[in-house]
Structures are given as structure tokens and as C-alpha cells.
Scaffold this motif. Structure first.
Motif, short mmCIF file in Angstrom:
data_model
loop_
_atom_site.label_atom_id
_atom_site.label_comp_id
_atom_site.label_asym_id
_atom_site.label_seq_id
_atom_site.Cartn_x
_atom_site.Cartn_y
_atom_site.Cartn_z
N ALA A 255 0.83 -1.20 0.00
CA ALA A 255 0.00 0.00 0.00
C ALA A 255 0.87 1.26 0.00
O ALA A 255 0.56 2.24 -0.68
CB ALA A 255 -0.93 -0.01 1.21
N LEU A 256 1.98 1.22 0.74
CA LEU A 256 2.89 2.37 0.76
C LEU A 256 3.54 2.56 -0.60
O LEU A 256 3.69 3.69 -1.08
CB LEU A 256 3.95 2.17 1.83
CG LEU A 256 3.48 2.16 3.29
CD1 LEU A 256 4.62 1.82 4.23
CD2 LEU A 256 2.88 3.52 3.67
N ALA A 257 3.93 1.45 -1.23
CA ALA A 257 4.56 1.55 -2.55
C ALA A 257 3.57 2.06 -3.59
O ALA A 257 3.91 2.88 -4.45
CB ALA A 257 5.11 0.18 -2.95
N LEU A 258 2.33 1.58 -3.53
CA LEU A 258 1.31 2.03 -4.48
C LEU A 258 0.93 3.49 -4.26
O LEU A 258 0.62 4.22 -5.20
CB LEU A 258 0.07 1.13 -4.37
CG LEU A 258 0.23 -0.26 -5.00
CD1 LEU A 258 -0.81 -1.21 -4.43
CD2 LEU A 258 0.11 -0.18 -6.51
N ALA A 259 0.97 3.91 -3.00
CA ALA A 259 0.66 5.32 -2.71
C ALA A 259 1.66 6.25 -3.38
O ALA A 259 1.32 7.38 -3.76
CB ALA A 259 0.64 5.55 -1.20
N LYS A 260 2.89 5.78 -3.55
CA LYS A 260 3.92 6.61 -4.20
C LYS A 260 3.60 6.87 -5.68
O LYS A 260 4.10 7.82 -6.25
CB LYS A 260 5.28 5.94 -4.08
CG LYS A 260 5.78 5.83 -2.64
CD LYS A 260 7.10 5.06 -2.59
CE LYS A 260 7.57 4.87 -1.16
NZ LYS A 260 8.82 4.06 -1.08
N VAL A 261 2.78 5.97 -6.28
CA VAL A 261 2.40 6.17 -7.68
C VAL A 261 0.95 6.64 -7.79
O VAL A 261 0.36 6.61 -8.88
CB VAL A 261 2.62 4.88 -8.50
CG1 VAL A 261 4.10 4.54 -8.54
CG2 VAL A 261 1.81 3.71 -7.95
N GLY A 262 0.38 7.07 -6.67
CA GLY A 262 -0.94 7.69 -6.70
C GLY A 262 -2.12 6.75 -6.57
O GLY A 262 -3.25 7.14 -6.84
N TRP A 263 -1.87 5.51 -6.14
CA TRP A 263 -2.95 4.55 -5.94
C TRP A 263 -3.16 4.36 -4.45
O TRP A 263 -2.23 4.02 -3.72
CB TRP A 263 -2.62 3.21 -6.62
CG TRP A 263 -2.82 3.25 -8.11
CD1 TRP A 263 -2.34 4.19 -8.98
CD2 TRP A 263 -3.57 2.32 -8.89
NE1 TRP A 263 -2.74 3.90 -10.26
CE2 TRP A 263 -3.49 2.75 -10.24
CE3 TRP A 263 -4.29 1.17 -8.60
CZ2 TRP A 263 -4.12 2.06 -11.27
CZ3 TRP A 263 -4.90 0.47 -9.63
CH2 TRP A 263 -4.81 0.92 -10.95
N THR A 264 -4.40 4.57 -4.00
CA THR A 264 -4.73 4.55 -2.58
C THR A 264 -5.69 3.42 -2.26
O THR A 264 -6.65 3.18 -3.00
CB THR A 264 -5.37 5.89 -2.15
OG1 THR A 264 -4.50 6.97 -2.53
CG2 THR A 264 -5.60 5.92 -0.65
N ALA A 265 -5.43 2.73 -1.16
CA ALA A 265 -6.31 1.64 -0.74
C ALA A 265 -7.65 2.20 -0.29
O ALA A 265 -7.71 3.19 0.46
CB ALA A 265 -5.66 0.85 0.39
N ALA A 266 -8.73 1.60 -0.73
CA ALA A 266 -10.07 2.05 -0.36
C ALA A 266 -10.34 1.72 1.10
O ALA A 266 -9.80 0.75 1.66
CB ALA A 266 -11.11 1.37 -1.25
N ALA A 267 -11.17 2.51 1.72
CA ALA A 267 -11.58 2.25 3.09
C ALA A 267 -12.38 0.94 3.14
O ALA A 267 -13.03 0.58 2.15
CB ALA A 267 -12.41 3.40 3.62
#
Length: 235
Positions: free
Chosen positions: A88-100
Motif C-alpha cells: 500500500a505504501l509503494a502504491l501510494a507513491k504512484v498515486g494509488w490509494t487503498a479504499a476504506a
């Protein structure tokens, strides 16, 4: 005599300075060199007609994790929790966020990690590099004891006990991490990427994070073919 003592002190001071430089250099970072290969298939999204220019989804995007049945129970599930947190941290760096939790998302992400533990590096083998022994296991940062074998120079796998005499020091690890992105509504795979690394480093969050970052390098439109992605990890 005074000259001898002065020279001795100078040499000791020089040796100490060199030792400190070496220690400081070793303490700063270590290299995680990854072999990465990615397979974008954004054209496989539902509703995209053949020949239509591919629309690559741009950040920000929302996703949710999905798991295989083998990733949901026991010790594997605990490791999977940690692996998904790092992903999730790695994906956040490319603008993808885990849904609630409980929130719909247009994409799903499946992440998987594997480790092959060898008792020594292949080139350290007393069998001349033609035979390896160790165990392989799915999951985050560990293997499954009892899966002992050697691989011959011809690629044949021979199962055999792992005797204590073979359990040498300085184990060597072959690791890989894979992310698969699917279109949530249809289940179609639209992106797959894999990073592989081998070396003597122990399993740490920093090492796995580096591998995940490498797997997502150039996302969502990576170059074709196998490429090397090097990442320095602070010690």
C-alpha cells in the motif's frame, strides 16, 4: 625511539581512521538489485474496442486488496497483512490509494512474495555450483521447512534430506514479489509486474519495500522486456 613511537601512533591513527571510514560506508546503505518485468494490459478493460487507443488510468486511483485462499489463514495471513501494508505504501507513491473497508473500488490488487533459502550462495557450493540445497515457500519473508532438494546443472529437481553437514553458515536467499492488478467488475488482469532479487540480506521491511518499489518502477506504462532496477536501502 621517539621517531618510532611517533610513527607507531600515526599508523594506529591512520588505521583507526580507515576503519571508521569503512564502518561508516557500510552503515549508510546496501544495494537491492532487482530484475523487473512488467506486463501492462490496459486494453483488456471491458468496453475497450479493438484498435481503440489505450487509455492508461492516471493517478489518483482507488483499489482494494484481494487474496488467494492460501493467503488467508494462519501464519501466512499474518505475513500477508504486513506485505500488503508495504505494498500500500509503494502504491501510494504512484498515486494509488487503498479504499476504506466496505468501500467499492474500480481496481483490485493481489500481491504475493516468495523466498528460496539456500544454505550458501551457488558459487560457494562444495559441489562446484552444480547443486543447491534449501527450501522454498510462499509467503512474506519465510520458507516452509521440510521442502529440501537440490537442483542439478541440467535443471532437474532431486528431493533429498537436508543433513546438518549441508547447513552451512551465510545462507543465500532468492526472493521475488509479484503484483497483479485486475479490473474489479470483470476480474480481468490489466497489469502484472514482478521483481526478483537474490543475495545474503536478511528479510526486512526495507528490503521488501525496495522490491515493491522496483516492481512499480515506470508504472503504469513501463518499458517492454526484462530490466534491472537498483535501489539503495538505508541500514
Amino acid at each position: 625511539m621517539n621517531i618510532h613511537r611517533s610513527l607507531t601512533r600515526t599508523l594506529k591513527a591512520l588505521g583507526l581512521a580507515v576503519a571508521l571510514l569503512v564502518l561508516n560506508g557500510c552503515a549508510t546503505a546496501y544495494l537491492v538489485d532487482n530484475q523487473v518485468q512488467s506486463f501492462p494490459r490496459w486494453a483488456d478493460q471491458p468496453g475497450v474496442k479493438p484498435g481503440t487507443p489505450v487509455t492508461v488510468p492516471q493517478a489518483p486511483q482507488i483499489f482494494r486488496f484481494e487474496r488467494l485462499p492460501s493467503q488467508r489463514d494462519g501464519r501466512v495471513a499474518t505475513g500477508q497483512d504486513e506485505l500488503e501494508n508495504l505494498a500500500a505504501l509503494a502504491l501510494a507513491k504512484v498515486g494509488w490509494t487503498a479504499a476504506a473497508p466496505g468501500t467499492a473500488a474500480p481496481w483490485t490488487v493481489q500481491v504475493d512474495a516468495n523466498t528460496l533459502r539456500l544454505p550458501r550462495a551457488p558459487w560457494d557450493s562444495p559441489y562446484g555450483g552444480g547443486y543447491w540445497g534449501g527450501y522454498w515457500g510462499p509467503g512474506f519473508g519465510y520458507g516452509m521447512p521440510g521442502r529440501d532438494y537440490v537442483v542439478t546443472g541440467r535443471g532437474q529437481v532431486i528431493w533429498m534430506p537436508m543433513y546438518p553437514a549441508m547447513a552451512m553458515e551465510s545462507p543465500y536467499y532468492k526472493r521475488d514479489v509479484t503484483l497483479v492488478i485486475r479490473h474489479a467488475a470483470s476480474g480481468k488482469v490489466v497489469y502484472e509486474t514482478r521483481a526478483a532479487h537474490d543475495g545474503r540480506w536478511n528479510s526486512t521491511n526495507g528490503l521488501w519495500s525496495a522490491m515493491l518499489d522496483a516492481a512499480l518502477r515506470d508504472f503504469p506504462a513501463p518499458p517492454e522486456g526484462l530490466r534491472q532496477v537498483n535501489i539503495d536501502v538505508p541500514r
